[in-house]
Design a protein around this motif. Structure first.
Motif, PDB file in Angstrom:
ATOM      1  N   THR A   9      35.245  36.457  40.607  1.00 18.01           N
ATOM      2  CA  THR A   9      36.275  36.268  41.636  1.00 18.01           C
ATOM      3  C   THR A   9      35.600  36.451  42.983  1.00 18.01           C
ATOM      4  O   THR A   9      35.559  37.557  43.522  1.00 18.01           O
ATOM      5  N   ASP A  11      34.304  36.906  46.694  1.00 16.86           N
ATOM      6  CA  ASP A  11      34.784  37.306  48.012  1.00 16.86           C
ATOM      7  C   ASP A  11      33.820  36.738  49.050  1.00 16.86           C
ATOM      8  O   ASP A  11      32.923  35.950  48.722  1.00 16.86           O
ATOM      9  N   ASN A  41      38.612  32.332  48.726  1.00 17.78           N
ATOM     10  CA  ASN A  41      39.822  32.953  49.277  1.00 17.78           C
ATOM     11  C   ASN A  41      40.002  32.577  50.752  1.00 17.78           C
ATOM     12  O   ASN A  41      39.091  32.032  51.383  1.00 17.78           O
ATOM     13  N   THR A  44      37.328  33.815  53.317  1.00 15.95           N
ATOM     14  CA  THR A  44      36.044  33.125  53.167  1.00 15.95           C
ATOM     15  C   THR A  44      36.129  31.706  53.701  1.00 15.95           C
ATOM     16  O   THR A  44      35.187  31.222  54.344  1.00 15.95           O
ATOM     17  N   SER A 144      33.339  42.052  56.844  1.00 18.71           N
ATOM     18  CA  SER A 144      34.379  42.086  55.817  1.00 18.71           C
ATOM     19  C   SER A 144      34.163  43.245  54.856  1.00 18.71           C
ATOM     20  O   SER A 144      35.063  44.049  54.619  1.00 18.71           O
ATOM     21  N   ASP A 145      32.953  43.343  54.311  1.00 21.83           N
ATOM     22  CA  ASP A 145      32.671  44.369  53.312  1.00 21.83           C
ATOM     23  C   ASP A 145      32.729  45.785  53.878  1.00 21.83           C
ATOM     24  O   ASP A 145      33.096  46.727  53.176  1.00 21.83           O
ATOM     25  N   LYS A 185      43.299  37.480  56.350  1.00 18.33           N
ATOM     26  CA  LYS A 185      43.511  38.221  55.104  1.00 18.33           C
ATOM     27  C   LYS A 185      44.941  38.725  54.980  1.00 18.33           C
ATOM     28  O   LYS A 185      45.473  38.856  53.888  1.00 18.33           O
ATOM     29  N   ARG A 199      42.948  37.968  44.063  1.00 18.09           N
ATOM     30  CA  ARG A 199      42.188  37.504  45.231  1.00 18.09           C
ATOM     31  C   ARG A 199      40.847  38.229  45.354  1.00 18.09           C
ATOM     32  O   ARG A 199      39.821  37.625  45.669  1.00 18.09           O
ATOM     33  N   ASP A 200      40.854  39.522  45.159  1.00 16.97           N
ATOM     34  CA  ASP A 200      39.601  40.304  45.165  1.00 16.97           C
ATOM     35  C   ASP A 200      39.690  41.283  44.002  1.00 16.97           C
ATOM     36  O   ASP A 200      39.926  42.474  44.185  1.00 16.97           O
ATOM     37  N   TYR A 201      39.491  40.751  42.810  1.00 15.69           N
ATOM     38  CA  TYR A 201      39.707  41.503  41.570  1.00 15.69           C
ATOM     39  C   TYR A 201      38.403  41.589  40.789  1.00 15.69           C
ATOM     40  O   TYR A 201      37.664  40.607  40.689  1.00 15.69           O
ATOM     41  N   LYS A 202      38.134  42.779  40.234  1.00 21.37           N
ATOM     42  CA  LYS A 202      36.919  42.943  39.442  1.00 21.37           C
ATOM     43  C   LYS A 202      37.229  43.697  38.150  1.00 21.37           C
ATOM     44  O   LYS A 202      37.939  44.704  38.170  1.00 21.37           O
TER      45      LYS A 202
END
Length: 305
Positions: A9, A11, A41, A44, A144-145, A185, A199-202
């Motif tokens: 997924t 990012d 997303n 991005t 972002s991170d 976002k 959307r931002d899943y791990k």
């Protein structure tokens, strides 16, 4: 040819590091092309549009290919056929995962806030000049991170490199650019709840238990008030569908500097023990919690032991 590619997924860091790393590899004589395992997303896409890039090639099968992994080293975030590919390198800023290789590989793994910070160090090591547009996407990925330097994962190296990249990219006010990104976002109205969760899943394997953790970073967490119950219902549905023990979704408010965590679980006491807290109607506010990597996983994983 080498494919540079991030996790399932993707990012902004995953996509932008695939692009920046591929350019570097080509410059040092190693033919490479960037790829992605999933959809781009909104944040991005904003970054790519801002600096004139197309999204990397969508590719989910790598059997027989050479791949340089970016922004992860956990098997659960890799292509399903990763064991049939040749991993030639890993560049990452997370804990060392469970991927193994049958051949030697290049590893750049550093405790910094973003993969693109490490890629910048790779450019410096090889003496390769960074084009302005690539410097721009690298800078945005770091902002972002690190949540515009607010995250506890942010280091002095990250802030130094952002300033260096800003000069290359010709960006005077990089913090204003970061806020533009987070406004993108924060636009969640009309987006299906499953899309938001993923959307931002791990996914993670925590001592034999399957756990999924998503995160949504916004400038005002109250934007979720009208859909919070829907998010909770679908988070439980996702947990059941994927055979997970626990599924969490962090609703992170970058201005208040904390996260409301929604939790669906076979046994919520494990989460409560990990954070010494009590869930109320499946959620809890964790003050100062901005980082899944540094403030959630290191506490939750040992609780499953």
């Amino acid at each position: 040819m080498i494919y540079t590619c991030g996790h399932t997924t993707p990012d902004s860091d995953s996509i932008c590091s695939a692009i920046s790393l591929a350019y570097l590899l080509n410059k040092i004589g190693r033919e490479a092309t960037p790829a992605r395992q999933g959809d781009v997303n909104p944040e991005t896409q904003f970054i790519l549009d801002r600096f004139g890039f197309e999204a990397p090639e969508l590719k989910t099968e790598f059997a027989g290919e050479e791949i340089y992994i970016t922004d992860y080293s956990d098997k659960g975030q890799a292509p399903a056929d990763i064991e049939e590919a040749t991993i030639v390198g890993i560049v990452d800023h997370h804990k060392l995962g469970d991927l193994t290789t049958s051949t030697p590989l290049e590893c750049w793994i550093r405790p910094v806030g973003c993969t693109n910070t490490i890629v910048k160090e790779m450019y410096d090591y090889h003496g390769v000049e960074i084009p302005a547009n690539i410097a721009g996407i690298m800078l945005c990925a770091i902002l972002s991170d690190t949540v515009i330097f607010k995250s506890p994962t942010c280091t002095k190296i990250d802030t130094k490199i952002v300033r260096e990249l800003a000069k290359i990219a010709g960006i005077e006010d990089f913090k204003a650019l970061g806020m533009e990104m987070f406004k993108v976002k924060s636009a969640v109205e009309g987006v299906p709840v499953r899309e938001l969760i993923l959307r931002d899943y791990k996914p993670f394997d925590m001592h034999g238990s399957a756990v999924g953790i998503g995160q949504l970073e916004v400038i005002d967490v109250s934007i979720f008030d009208n859909i919070k119950e829907e998010l909770k219902v679908d988070l439980e549905a996702l947990r059941v569908e994927n055979g997970l023990h626990t599924a969490c979704l962090l609703l992170t408010d970058i201005m208040k500097e904390g996260s409301e965590v929604l939790v669906a679980s076979e046994d919520t006491s494990i989460f409560e023990k990990a954070f010494d807290t009590k869930l109320e109607e499946g959620s809890v506010w964790l003050n100062k919690c901005l980082s899944r990597k540094k403030q959630v996983i290191p506490f939750l994983e040992p609780a499953f032991a």
